[in-house]
Design a protein around this motif. Structure first.
Motif, PDB file in Angstrom:
ATOM      1  N   ALA A  33      33.444  10.878 -18.702  1.00 55.74           N
ATOM      2  CA  ALA A  33      32.443   9.814 -18.695  1.00 55.74           C
ATOM      3  C   ALA A  33      33.053   8.545 -19.246  1.00 55.74           C
ATOM      4  O   ALA A  33      34.004   8.580 -20.015  1.00 55.74           O
ATOM      5  CB  ALA A  33      31.247  10.224 -19.538  1.00 55.74           C
ATOM      6  N   GLU A  58      35.968  24.369 -16.157  1.00 56.92           N
ATOM      7  CA  GLU A  58      34.660  23.690 -16.105  1.00 56.92           C
ATOM      8  C   GLU A  58      33.920  23.957 -14.794  1.00 56.92           C
ATOM      9  O   GLU A  58      32.747  24.284 -14.792  1.00 56.92           O
ATOM     10  CB  GLU A  58      34.848  22.182 -16.297  1.00 56.92           C
ATOM     11  CG  GLU A  58      33.583  21.378 -16.156  1.00 56.92           C
ATOM     12  CD  GLU A  58      32.623  21.499 -17.320  1.00 56.92           C
ATOM     13  OE1 GLU A  58      31.486  21.039 -17.173  1.00 56.92           O
ATOM     14  OE2 GLU A  58      32.990  22.045 -18.364  1.00 56.92           O
ATOM     15  N   TYR A  71      30.718  18.846 -19.530  1.00 59.26           N
ATOM     16  CA  TYR A  71      29.585  18.112 -18.963  1.00 59.26           C
ATOM     17  C   TYR A  71      28.273  18.512 -19.636  1.00 59.26           C
ATOM     18  O   TYR A  71      27.376  17.709 -19.791  1.00 59.26           O
ATOM     19  CB  TYR A  71      29.496  18.287 -17.448  1.00 59.26           C
ATOM     20  CG  TYR A  71      30.385  17.318 -16.716  1.00 59.26           C
ATOM     21  CD1 TYR A  71      30.112  15.959 -16.719  1.00 59.26           C
ATOM     22  CD2 TYR A  71      31.519  17.754 -16.056  1.00 59.26           C
ATOM     23  CE1 TYR A  71      30.943  15.067 -16.073  1.00 59.26           C
ATOM     24  CE2 TYR A  71      32.349  16.866 -15.404  1.00 59.26           C
ATOM     25  CZ  TYR A  71      32.056  15.526 -15.411  1.00 59.26           C
ATOM     26  OH  TYR A  71      32.880  14.639 -14.781  1.00 59.26           O
ATOM     27  N   VAL A  72      28.187  19.745 -20.053  1.00 56.61           N
ATOM     28  CA  VAL A  72      26.999  20.207 -20.779  1.00 56.61           C
ATOM     29  C   VAL A  72      26.831  19.396 -22.065  1.00 56.61           C
ATOM     30  O   VAL A  72      25.752  18.882 -22.374  1.00 56.61           O
ATOM     31  CB  VAL A  72      27.123  21.715 -21.108  1.00 56.61           C
ATOM     32  CG1 VAL A  72      26.002  22.172 -21.999  1.00 56.61           C
ATOM     33  CG2 VAL A  72      27.187  22.529 -19.833  1.00 56.61           C
ATOM     34  N   TRP A  74      28.276  16.451 -22.776  1.00 56.05           N
ATOM     35  CA  TRP A  74      28.095  15.027 -22.481  1.00 56.05           C
ATOM     36  C   TRP A  74      26.647  14.733 -22.134  1.00 56.05           C
ATOM     37  O   TRP A  74      26.058  13.779 -22.612  1.00 56.05           O
ATOM     38  CB  TRP A  74      29.021  14.586 -21.355  1.00 56.05           C
ATOM     39  CG  TRP A  74      28.718  13.200 -20.871  1.00 56.05           C
ATOM     40  CD1 TRP A  74      28.259  12.853 -19.649  1.00 56.05           C
ATOM     41  CD2 TRP A  74      28.824  11.978 -21.613  1.00 56.05           C
ATOM     42  NE1 TRP A  74      28.068  11.503 -19.576  1.00 56.05           N
ATOM     43  CE2 TRP A  74      28.411  10.932 -20.774  1.00 56.05           C
ATOM     44  CE3 TRP A  74      29.216  11.662 -22.914  1.00 56.05           C
ATOM     45  CZ2 TRP A  74      28.393   9.604 -21.177  1.00 56.05           C
ATOM     46  CZ3 TRP A  74      29.192  10.335 -23.311  1.00 56.05           C
ATOM     47  CH2 TRP A  74      28.792   9.328 -22.448  1.00 56.05           C
ATOM     48  N   ARG A  75      26.043  15.569 -21.306  1.00 51.39           N
ATOM     49  CA  ARG A  75      24.637  15.346 -20.940  1.00 51.39           C
ATOM     50  C   ARG A  75      23.735  15.426 -22.166  1.00 51.39           C
ATOM     51  O   ARG A  75      22.772  14.678 -22.275  1.00 51.39           O
ATOM     52  CB  ARG A  75      24.207  16.361 -19.891  1.00 51.39           C
ATOM     53  CG  ARG A  75      24.762  16.060 -18.528  1.00 51.39           C
ATOM     54  CD  ARG A  75      24.226  17.034 -17.473  1.00 51.39           C
ATOM     55  NE  ARG A  75      25.075  16.994 -16.314  1.00 51.39           N
ATOM     56  CZ  ARG A  75      25.804  18.008 -15.870  1.00 51.39           C
ATOM     57  NH1 ARG A  75      25.778  19.173 -16.492  1.00 51.39           N
ATOM     58  NH2 ARG A  75      26.550  17.876 -14.803  1.00 51.39           N
ATOM     59  N   ALA A  76      24.037  16.330 -23.072  1.00 47.45           N
ATOM     60  CA  ALA A  76      23.210  16.484 -24.265  1.00 47.45           C
ATOM     61  C   ALA A  76      23.332  15.293 -25.215  1.00 47.45           C
ATOM     62  O   ALA A  76      22.359  14.894 -25.846  1.00 47.45           O
ATOM     63  CB  ALA A  76      23.582  17.768 -25.000  1.00 47.45           C
ATOM     64  N   LYS A  78      24.770  12.101 -24.373  1.00 47.97           N
ATOM     65  CA  LYS A  78      25.033  10.832 -23.685  1.00 47.97           C
ATOM     66  C   LYS A  78      24.173   9.685 -24.215  1.00 47.97           C
ATOM     67  O   LYS A  78      24.668   8.604 -24.499  1.00 47.97           O
ATOM     68  CB  LYS A  78      24.798  11.019 -22.189  1.00 47.97           C
ATOM     69  CG  LYS A  78      24.841   9.773 -21.372  1.00 47.97           C
ATOM     70  CD  LYS A  78      24.778  10.017 -19.877  1.00 47.97           C
ATOM     71  CE  LYS A  78      23.726  10.965 -19.429  1.00 47.97           C
ATOM     72  NZ  LYS A  78      23.648  11.069 -17.963  1.00 47.97           N
ATOM     73  N   ARG A  79      22.920   9.927 -24.358  1.00 52.80           N
ATOM     74  CA  ARG A  79      22.003   8.868 -24.792  1.00 52.80           C
ATOM     75  C   ARG A  79      22.368   8.356 -26.186  1.00 52.80           C
ATOM     76  O   ARG A  79      22.447   7.153 -26.421  1.00 52.80           O
ATOM     77  CB  ARG A  79      20.588   9.417 -24.774  1.00 52.80           C
ATOM     78  CG  ARG A  79      19.541   8.391 -24.720  1.00 52.80           C
ATOM     79  CD  ARG A  79      18.191   9.056 -24.550  1.00 52.80           C
ATOM     80  NE  ARG A  79      17.344   8.144 -23.838  1.00 52.80           N
ATOM     81  CZ  ARG A  79      16.180   8.458 -23.359  1.00 52.80           C
ATOM     82  NH1 ARG A  79      15.736   9.693 -23.484  1.00 52.80           N
ATOM     83  NH2 ARG A  79      15.450   7.572 -22.744  1.00 52.80           N
ATOM     84  N   ARG A  82      25.803   6.401 -26.156  1.00 51.48           N
ATOM     85  CA  ARG A  82      25.679   5.046 -25.604  1.00 51.48           C
ATOM     86  C   ARG A  82      24.952   4.120 -26.569  1.00 51.48           C
ATOM     87  O   ARG A  82      25.312   2.953 -26.709  1.00 51.48           O
ATOM     88  CB  ARG A  82      24.981   5.097 -24.256  1.00 51.48           C
ATOM     89  CG  ARG A  82      25.895   5.654 -23.179  1.00 51.48           C
ATOM     90  CD  ARG A  82      25.328   5.465 -21.814  1.00 51.48           C
ATOM     91  NE  ARG A  82      26.348   5.816 -20.819  1.00 51.48           N
ATOM     92  CZ  ARG A  82      26.085   6.334 -19.644  1.00 51.48           C
ATOM     93  NH1 ARG A  82      24.837   6.546 -19.292  1.00 51.48           N
ATOM     94  NH2 ARG A  82      27.058   6.613 -18.811  1.00 51.48           N
TER      95      ARG A  82
END
Length: 100
Positions: A33, A58, A71-72, A74-76, A78-79, A82
């Protein structure tokens, strides 16, 4: 979180997870990401010359099922990641402008 979820015994995959400024990643790595733009972007990556197989773990291959870990994570997160990047950028810009 990515490092704690990384499967494996030797720890090579775990050690290969990192970040860098801009969009350049080490040879053999895969960018997960990117947050930000241009040279001020932060790119998160997994894999390197030693753990080049991180992407196969992965996403899986024809001969093995996927065992997702980056990715698991990162999705958790990410917010929150950022948001922290935005806030740090604003603080730095205010310091440079002499407003803080």
């Amino acid at each position: 979180m990515m490092q704690s979820l990384a499967p494996g015994v030797s720890g090579d995959r775990r050690k290969s997870i990192g970040w860098t400024w801009g969009d350049r990643v080490p040879k053999g790595a895969m960018a997960i990401a990117t947050a930000g733009k241009g040279d001020l972007a932060i790119t998160i990556f997994a894999g390197d010359e030693k753990a080049y197989y991180a992407r196969w773990v992965e996403f899986g291959t024809v001969k093995m099922s996927a065992r997702p870990y980056f990715y698991v994570a990162w999705r958790a997160g990410k917010r929150a990641a950022r948001k922290q990047l935005r806030e740090a950028s604003r603080r730095a810009a205010r310091r440079v402008a002499g407003l803080a």
